[in-house]
Design an enzyme around this catalytic site. Structure first.
Site, PDB file in Angstrom:
ATOM      1  N   HIS A 167       4.354  24.279  64.428  1.00  0.00           N
ATOM      2  CA  HIS A 167       4.782  25.666  64.604  1.00  0.00           C
ATOM      3  C   HIS A 167       5.065  26.293  63.246  1.00  0.00           C
ATOM      4  O   HIS A 167       5.939  25.844  62.511  1.00  0.00           O
ATOM      5  CB  HIS A 167       6.035  25.769  65.481  1.00  0.00           C
ATOM      6  CG  HIS A 167       6.496  27.198  65.608  1.00  0.00           C
ATOM      7  ND1 HIS A 167       6.018  28.045  66.589  1.00  0.00           N
ATOM      8  CD2 HIS A 167       7.328  27.937  64.844  1.00  0.00           C
ATOM      9  CE1 HIS A 167       6.543  29.244  66.421  1.00  0.00           C
ATOM     10  NE2 HIS A 167       7.351  29.206  65.375  1.00  0.00           N
ATOM     11  N   ASN A 206      -3.831  38.229  61.508  1.00  0.00           N
ATOM     12  CA  ASN A 206      -2.834  39.292  61.578  1.00  0.00           C
ATOM     13  C   ASN A 206      -1.464  38.725  61.206  1.00  0.00           C
ATOM     14  O   ASN A 206      -1.076  37.667  61.706  1.00  0.00           O
ATOM     15  CB  ASN A 206      -2.795  39.890  62.985  1.00  0.00           C
ATOM     16  CG  ASN A 206      -4.088  40.595  63.353  1.00  0.00           C
ATOM     17  OD1 ASN A 206      -4.781  41.122  62.491  1.00  0.00           O
ATOM     18  ND2 ASN A 206      -4.425  40.599  64.636  1.00  0.00           N
ATOM     19  N   GLY A 236      -0.232  43.742  62.852  1.00  0.00           N
ATOM     20  CA  GLY A 236      -0.670  43.668  64.251  1.00  0.00           C
ATOM     21  C   GLY A 236      -0.418  42.331  64.910  1.00  0.00           C
ATOM     22  O   GLY A 236      -0.976  42.057  65.974  1.00  0.00           O
ATOM     23  N   THR A 271       1.224  39.830  67.275  1.00  0.00           N
ATOM     24  CA  THR A 271       2.026  39.952  68.496  1.00  0.00           C
ATOM     25  C   THR A 271       2.559  38.612  68.990  1.00  0.00           C
ATOM     26  O   THR A 271       3.433  38.587  69.852  1.00  0.00           O
ATOM     27  CB  THR A 271       1.200  40.602  69.627  1.00  0.00           C
ATOM     28  OG1 THR A 271       0.052  39.796  69.893  1.00  0.00           O
ATOM     29  CG2 THR A 271       0.763  42.011  69.252  1.00  0.00           C
ATOM     30  N   HIS A 314       3.312  32.664  66.275  1.00  0.00           N
ATOM     31  CA  HIS A 314       2.848  31.318  65.895  1.00  0.00           C
ATOM     32  C   HIS A 314       1.517  31.583  65.196  1.00  0.00           C
ATOM     33  O   HIS A 314       0.589  32.125  65.824  1.00  0.00           O
ATOM     34  CB  HIS A 314       2.688  30.435  67.137  1.00  0.00           C
ATOM     35  CG  HIS A 314       2.224  29.036  66.866  1.00  0.00           C
ATOM     36  ND1 HIS A 314       2.868  27.914  67.386  1.00  0.00           N
ATOM     37  CD2 HIS A 314       1.170  28.548  66.156  1.00  0.00           C
ATOM     38  CE1 HIS A 314       2.242  26.818  66.992  1.00  0.00           C
ATOM     39  NE2 HIS A 314       1.199  27.182  66.248  1.00  0.00           N
ATOM     40  N   HIS A 373      -1.962  32.182  63.882  1.00  0.00           N
ATOM     41  CA  HIS A 373      -3.243  31.956  64.542  1.00  0.00           C
ATOM     42  C   HIS A 373      -4.341  32.679  63.796  1.00  0.00           C
ATOM     43  O   HIS A 373      -4.146  33.791  63.295  1.00  0.00           O
ATOM     44  CB  HIS A 373      -3.199  32.412  66.007  1.00  0.00           C
ATOM     45  CG  HIS A 373      -2.612  33.765  66.209  1.00  0.00           C
ATOM     46  ND1 HIS A 373      -1.261  34.012  66.171  1.00  0.00           N
ATOM     47  CD2 HIS A 373      -3.200  34.967  66.430  1.00  0.00           C
ATOM     48  CE1 HIS A 373      -1.033  35.297  66.379  1.00  0.00           C
ATOM     49  NE2 HIS A 373      -2.194  35.897  66.528  1.00  0.00           N
ATOM     50  N   HIS A 384      -7.978  34.361  64.224  1.00  0.00           N
ATOM     51  CA  HIS A 384      -8.965  34.866  65.188  1.00  0.00           C
ATOM     52  C   HIS A 384     -10.359  34.603  64.632  1.00  0.00           C
ATOM     53  O   HIS A 384     -10.636  34.931  63.462  1.00  0.00           O
ATOM     54  CB  HIS A 384      -8.834  36.383  65.368  1.00  0.00           C
ATOM     55  CG  HIS A 384      -7.564  36.866  65.979  1.00  0.00           C
ATOM     56  ND1 HIS A 384      -7.476  37.264  67.301  1.00  0.00           N
ATOM     57  CD2 HIS A 384      -6.332  37.063  65.452  1.00  0.00           C
ATOM     58  CE1 HIS A 384      -6.240  37.681  67.558  1.00  0.00           C
ATOM     59  NE2 HIS A 384      -5.522  37.569  66.451  1.00  0.00           N
TER      60      HIS A 384
HETATM   61  P1  5GP Z   1      -2.223  38.830  67.466  1.00  0.00           P
HETATM   62  O1  5GP Z   1      -2.190  40.239  67.966  1.00  0.00           O
HETATM   63  O2  5GP Z   1      -0.830  38.220  67.403  1.00  0.00           O
HETATM   64  O3  5GP Z   1      -2.978  38.659  66.172  1.00  0.00           O
HETATM   65  O4  5GP Z   1      -3.073  38.013  68.521  1.00  0.00           O
HETATM   66  C1  5GP Z   1      -2.530  37.424  69.643  1.00  0.00           C
HETATM   67  C2  5GP Z   1      -3.685  37.111  70.547  1.00  0.00           C
HETATM   68  O5  5GP Z   1      -3.241  36.204  71.538  1.00  0.00           O
HETATM   69  C3  5GP Z   1      -4.250  38.321  71.268  1.00  0.00           C
HETATM   70  O6  5GP Z   1      -5.624  38.471  70.942  1.00  0.00           O
HETATM   71  C4  5GP Z   1      -4.038  37.995  72.744  1.00  0.00           C
HETATM   72  O7  5GP Z   1      -5.096  38.440  73.567  1.00  0.00           O
HETATM   73  C5  5GP Z   1      -3.899  36.491  72.730  1.00  0.00           C
HETATM   74  N1  5GP Z   1      -3.053  35.973  73.799  1.00  0.00           N
HETATM   75  C6  5GP Z   1      -1.827  36.413  74.161  1.00  0.00           C
HETATM   76  N2  5GP Z   1      -1.321  35.687  75.174  1.00  0.00           N
HETATM   77  C7  5GP Z   1      -2.272  34.742  75.444  1.00  0.00           C
HETATM   78  C8  5GP Z   1      -2.338  33.680  76.404  1.00  0.00           C
HETATM   79  O8  5GP Z   1      -1.426  33.445  77.207  1.00  0.00           O
HETATM   80  N3  5GP Z   1      -3.474  32.921  76.402  1.00  0.00           N
HETATM   81  C9  5GP Z   1      -4.507  33.146  75.531  1.00  0.00           C
HETATM   82  N4  5GP Z   1      -5.584  32.345  75.617  1.00  0.00           N
HETATM   83  N5  5GP Z   1      -4.470  34.129  74.599  1.00  0.00           N
HETATM   84  C10 5GP Z   1      -3.376  34.915  74.575  1.00  0.00           C
HETATM   85 ZN    ZN Z   2       4.749  27.830  68.192  1.00  0.00          ZN
END
Ligand code: 5GP
Ligand code: ZN
Length: 112
Positions: free
Chosen positions: A45, A85, A91, A93, A96, A98, A100
């Site tokens: 994490h 992000n 951006g 959300t 943790h 990640h 893309h």
């Molecule tokens: P961020 O906006 O933080 O860069 O990306 C978070 C991503 O996580 C978003 O693209 C969103 O669709 C994805 N996401 C959020 N909740 C879940 C989930 O429960 N399962 C999966 N597979 N993706 C999720």
């Molecule tokens: Zn985590």
């Protein structure tokens, strides 16, 4: 433990696996923005790139390598985009880190 992606990593929340190894887990984004939209997360994490420490460069490099490996497996020969992000203005959300991986269509630039 309340982190959504930690729960996805430990399997208590289901996901569609794409790739995994000792350091990371990759799964399909639940709300895909392109024909291929994969999230690559470290098993450790780490809240965001802004929290990366001096011992993290190898892990961060590994996440990028995994993105390239998945892109090769998905045959994204016309190219793809890797996005990390970070924070509110970036951006992010889910807190943790990640990566893309987006591909399978032509992507506009710059982002909004
Ligand atoms: P961020 O906006 O933080 O860069 O990306 C978070 C991503 O996580 C978003 O693209 C969103 O669709 C994805 N996401 C959020 N909740 C879940 C989930 O429960 N399962 C999966 N597979 N993706 C999720
Ligand atoms: Zn985590």
């Amino acid at each position: 433990m309340s982190c959504l992606f930690c729960k996805i990593i430990d399997g208590s929340i289901p996901s569609t696996p794409v790739y995994q190894d000792a350091l990371c887990y990759a799964f399909a984004d639940i709300n895909p923005q392109a024909p291929v939209h994969v999230l690559i997360v470290p098993r450790e994490h780490l809240a965001s790139l802004a929290d990366a420490g001096a011992h993290h460069p190898a892990l961060l490099g590994h996440l990028l390598w995994a993105a390239a490996q998945i892109a090769r497996e998905k045959k994204l020969t016309s190219g793809y985009r890797v996005v990390l992000n970070t924070g509110h203005h970036g951006g992010q959300t889910v807190d943790h880190l990640h990566v893309h991986l987006l591909g399978g269509r032509s992507l506009a630039w710059p982002p909004g």
